[in-house]
Design an enzyme around this catalytic site. Structure first.
Site, PDB file in Angstrom:
ATOM      1  N   THR A   1       0.886  -1.172   0.000  1.00 16.07           N
ATOM      2  CA  THR A   1       0.000   0.000   0.000  1.00 16.07           C
ATOM      3  C   THR A   1       0.929   1.228   0.000  1.00 16.07           C
ATOM      4  O   THR A   1       1.462   1.570  -1.046  1.00 16.07           O
ATOM      5  CB  THR A   1      -0.995  -0.053   1.179  1.00 16.07           C
ATOM      6  OG1 THR A   1      -0.303  -0.327   2.382  1.00 16.07           O
ATOM      7  CG2 THR A   1      -2.043  -1.116   0.928  1.00 16.07           C
TER       8      THR A   1
ATOM      9  N   ASN B   1      -0.713  10.391   7.739  1.00 18.31           N
ATOM     10  CA  ASN B   1      -2.010   9.988   8.266  1.00 18.31           C
ATOM     11  C   ASN B   1      -2.992  11.123   8.483  1.00 18.31           C
ATOM     12  O   ASN B   1      -4.168  10.886   8.733  1.00 18.31           O
ATOM     13  CB  ASN B   1      -1.812   9.199   9.567  1.00 18.31           C
ATOM     14  CG  ASN B   1      -1.291   7.809   9.270  1.00 18.31           C
ATOM     15  OD1 ASN B   1      -1.969   7.043   8.612  1.00 18.31           O
ATOM     16  ND2 ASN B   1      -0.083   7.513   9.700  1.00 18.31           N
TER      17      ASN B   1
ATOM     18  N   GLU C   1       5.515   3.638   8.567  1.00 15.67           N
ATOM     19  CA  GLU C   1       5.100   4.932   8.007  1.00 15.67           C
ATOM     20  C   GLU C   1       5.961   6.073   8.544  1.00 15.67           C
ATOM     21  O   GLU C   1       6.024   6.305   9.753  1.00 15.67           O
ATOM     22  CB  GLU C   1       3.626   5.199   8.322  1.00 15.67           C
ATOM     23  CG  GLU C   1       2.704   4.406   7.417  1.00 15.67           C
ATOM     24  CD  GLU C   1       1.246   4.665   7.711  1.00 15.67           C
ATOM     25  OE1 GLU C   1       0.451   4.545   6.784  1.00 15.67           O
ATOM     26  OE2 GLU C   1       0.908   4.960   8.864  1.00 15.67           O
TER      27      GLU C   1
ATOM     28  N   THR D   1      -1.996  -2.490   7.763  1.00 14.73           N
ATOM     29  CA  THR D   1      -2.527  -3.835   7.558  1.00 14.73           C
ATOM     30  C   THR D   1      -1.400  -4.759   7.147  1.00 14.73           C
ATOM     31  O   THR D   1      -0.871  -4.656   6.050  1.00 14.73           O
ATOM     32  CB  THR D   1      -3.609  -3.836   6.461  1.00 14.73           C
ATOM     33  OG1 THR D   1      -3.081  -3.190   5.325  1.00 14.73           O
ATOM     34  CG2 THR D   1      -4.841  -3.117   6.920  1.00 14.73           C
TER      35      THR D   1
ATOM     36  N   LYS E   1       3.858  -7.117   3.632  1.00 12.80           N
ATOM     37  CA  LYS E   1       3.653  -5.698   3.419  1.00 12.80           C
ATOM     38  C   LYS E   1       3.468  -5.037   4.778  1.00 12.80           C
ATOM     39  O   LYS E   1       3.111  -5.704   5.759  1.00 12.80           O
ATOM     40  CB  LYS E   1       2.426  -5.433   2.562  1.00 12.80           C
ATOM     41  CG  LYS E   1       1.109  -5.760   3.265  1.00 12.80           C
ATOM     42  CD  LYS E   1      -0.073  -5.154   2.543  1.00 12.80           C
ATOM     43  CE  LYS E   1      -0.068  -3.639   2.626  1.00 12.80           C
ATOM     44  NZ  LYS E   1      -0.638  -3.119   3.903  1.00 12.80           N
TER      45      LYS E   1
ATOM     46  N   THR F   1      -4.777  17.003   1.471  1.00  3.10           N
ATOM     47  CA  THR F   1      -4.251  18.310   1.036  1.00  3.10           C
ATOM     48  C   THR F   1      -3.034  18.125   0.152  1.00  3.10           C
ATOM     49  O   THR F   1      -2.500  17.041   0.020  1.00  3.10           O
ATOM     50  CB  THR F   1      -3.879  19.171   2.248  1.00  3.10           C
ATOM     51  OG1 THR F   1      -2.985  18.427   3.063  1.00  3.10           O
ATOM     52  CG2 THR F   1      -5.110  19.560   3.009  1.00  3.10           C
TER      53      THR F   1
END
Lengths: 403, 403
Positions: free
Chosen positions: A152, A398, A275, A189, A178, A403
């Site tokens: 992702t 997140n 992330e 996930t 992943k 934007t």
């Protein structure tokens, strides 16, 4: 017995496994791989662990039943949509997805497991699944495409394989996974698929998978939020032609060790690509009163926002590490018996603060990996956990995707 | 019975309490208040709850013993140094701090509790404590200075008071607390002091304090990291001259309700001023199978990084809320029976996704407070939790203090 990492190894490195992927248009980014098949030419013994979240995606509900039967031929996966929180319609879509893929492979739907990862509360675009599946070309070199198609917002695929040589012969174990983030960011996930051409007795396969999951994937945390899609699937097809591995034998020990090597590699890559992550954090806890205490403390440290931000700032703020340990829910902890090393430097020893060069330790932390070693001085419980630092990019990924 | 908030009320609003503060130079910022006394002219019945962290600061270790005796005259507090992880020397310093303050007040050391908040692993500058204490001027208007002196990187003091009128007469309850962040950023260290001039039977005082703590301060989370200094001290001196409040009476119910009002006010202010926070998040869970389930789910949602960042970005990402609920460790959850409202707008009802105007809901989230209402449709368990959004400023505050 030898275990060797296979250069460029992947999920179709073990014999008898084929994989492939296509861009079905489920992801919004044009041309991104988002629909994939992993297929074994022979029946596989299977072991699986799924999310403990009480909210489970439709693919998890469907796959749990398929896995319970004990034998599978493969898995169909899409990214870009998690097919979760969609009620009965979502379950119908997941079943339909396996039915379509199975028909193409000449199987019944019961032969396939299914996974979906992406945004929740949105129905799968079944027209795109239907149109995409026939485009998938399966091949023994399809592992890397499969690993890429399940991503992702992962910045890179995560895959590996090992070759195991024992007195009985050689076999391979391959895997990919992943991590966290999505093109339409949502839950982290975790999906992980491991294949082997060893033949493994099913009860042992399940035991060893749970053990390795507990020591590798279950010791990773990016942000503490579990997903409704987490899946770790292990397929053993026996294509290497060796005798079936039975519990309690030297072969079983070799298999456990090799699977642990694959799991550890994938777990570390998962954390490293968290992330917004700049740095992999490895937390090795020893000397705990029990293994469970060690696990809790290692995980809590690796997931503490204050420890993570200290590492973002290359700050050797050892107090935060000990205080995070104190809230881990361990049965025993006595800071006057604890010792702490950061990047190999002793900062705190059996309750005494050591003099150290803060600037020098800070400089060693400006590295791709930061290692915390905490010896609790209480017993022989040990565990290692992996996480990543918390950066402004995590917040941007997140919060700011509109934007 | 009436409960009224006192305009500009504080911790010395109740009769017989004095407070004061000084700048002793423990904080690095010149002129910042960092040493304070709260004093009762009469003996107080006391109730206290302390951190559950297994690593406890020296002041917590000392205060636990003082509180166990059941009566106190006040507390001495410093900010700028947590006096934690300092071994036996830290405990000696904490005792010495109470001895010095008590001598000044004509008390024995056993009459005072002690708190310290700030960086860990650094000894208290006792020379500054010794020089600073005599400078403190106690007065009945000293509450605001006290509230300011216990701050670390709080952006504002948090204090309130209520006046309670019953058939037996009137009394007051005042309180103040500090939140997360420090000038040398480290653990979030929550300190809360509540005073009352009611006379309260000690067993009931302890029961009601624990109940209110569980419903207010214990339902706040800024970042999930507990501190080694957390302290909530409740002092009842009886100076209002009313009969002692006994458990099981209407007066006890009034006292509980008034203390809950003070605790709720302080809890909300604590969350609103969380490190880097732009928005207060209020999570009201109803319809849970049990109160414990409701508490776990409300707390988990309020502390989920993915929910927090969604609110940072004004993103009505309701899926993240349900999935956070799913990992809360509750015994029961069935998303097909759950309903969810965000800023008063129904987004999800008994398992069905409702059509709503995303842009409009997003706009209502661009507010100082965001309210999430989750009805689980299972029973009558209910709880409310408070948190704040996760912004890049949180990362900056905790990562970048060297630059």
């Amino acid at each position: 017995m030898t275990i060797e990492f296979v250069s460029g190894g992947h999920v179709t490195t073990p014999l008898g496994f084929l994989a492939g992927a296509t861009s079905a248009g489920i992801k919004t980014k044009a041309g991104a791989l988002d629909l994939a098949l992993l297929y074994s030419e022979r029946d596989c013994d299977v072991a699986a662990v799924f999310t403990q979240n009480l909210v489970k995606g439709a693919p998890v509900l469907v796959s749990r039943k398929r896995v319970a039967a004990g034998r599978l031929r493969g898995v169909v996966v899409n990214s870009g949509c998690a097919n979760a929180l969609n009620g009965a319609g979502g379950v119908e879509d997941a079943i339909e997805m396996t039915r379509l893929a199975a028909a193409q492979l000449g199987l019944t739907a019961e032969g396939l497991s299914v996974s979906s990862t992406g945004v929740t509360g949105v129905r799968l675009p079944m027209d795109k699944v239907r149109a995409g599946l026939p485009q998938i070309q399966l091949g023994t070199e399809g592992g890397p495409a499969f690993a890429r198609a399940i991503m992702t917002t992962d910045t890179r695929p995560k895959e590996t394989a090992v070759s195991v040589t024992t007195s009985a012969g050689s076999y391979a174990i391959g895997g990919c996974c992943k991590g966290s983030g999505m093109i339409h960011p949502d839950m982290a996930t975790m999906l992980c698929y491991v294949t082997t051409d060893a033949a493994v007795e099913r009860g042992f396969l399940r035991d060893v998978q749970r053990d390795v999951a507990d020591r590798t994937l279950n010791m990773v945390s990016i942000d503490g939020d579990t997903s409704c899609s987490d899946t770790f699937l292990l397929l053993a097809n026996g294509a290497a032609g060796l005798p079936r591995i039975q519990a309690g034998t030297p072969e079983a020990n070799s298999f456990r060790e090799a699977l642990l090597a694959v799991g550890t590699h994938l777990a570390r890559e998962l954390a490293r690509d968290g992330e917004g992550a700049q740095r992999l954090i490895e937390v090795a806890v020893t000397g705990a009163a029990s293994r469970e205490d060690a696990r809790r403390i290692a995980r809590t440290i690796s997931n503490s926002p204050l420890v993570k931000t200290a590492i973002t700032g290359c700050d050797p703020n050892w107090g935060r590490i000990l205080v995070a340990a104190g809230r881990a829910g361990a049965n025993s902890l006595d800071e006057t018996r604890a010792s702490l090393r950061l990047q190999g430097e002793s900062l705190y020893e059996r309750g005494s603060i050591l003099a150290f060069d803060e600037a020098a330790v800070s400089k060693t932390m400006d590295a791709p990996e930061v290692r915390i070693e905490l010896d609790l001085g209480l017993g022989d419980g040990a565990a290692t956990a992996w996480g990543c630092d918390l950066t402004v990019d995590y917040v941007h990924i997140n919060a700011d995707y509109r934007t």
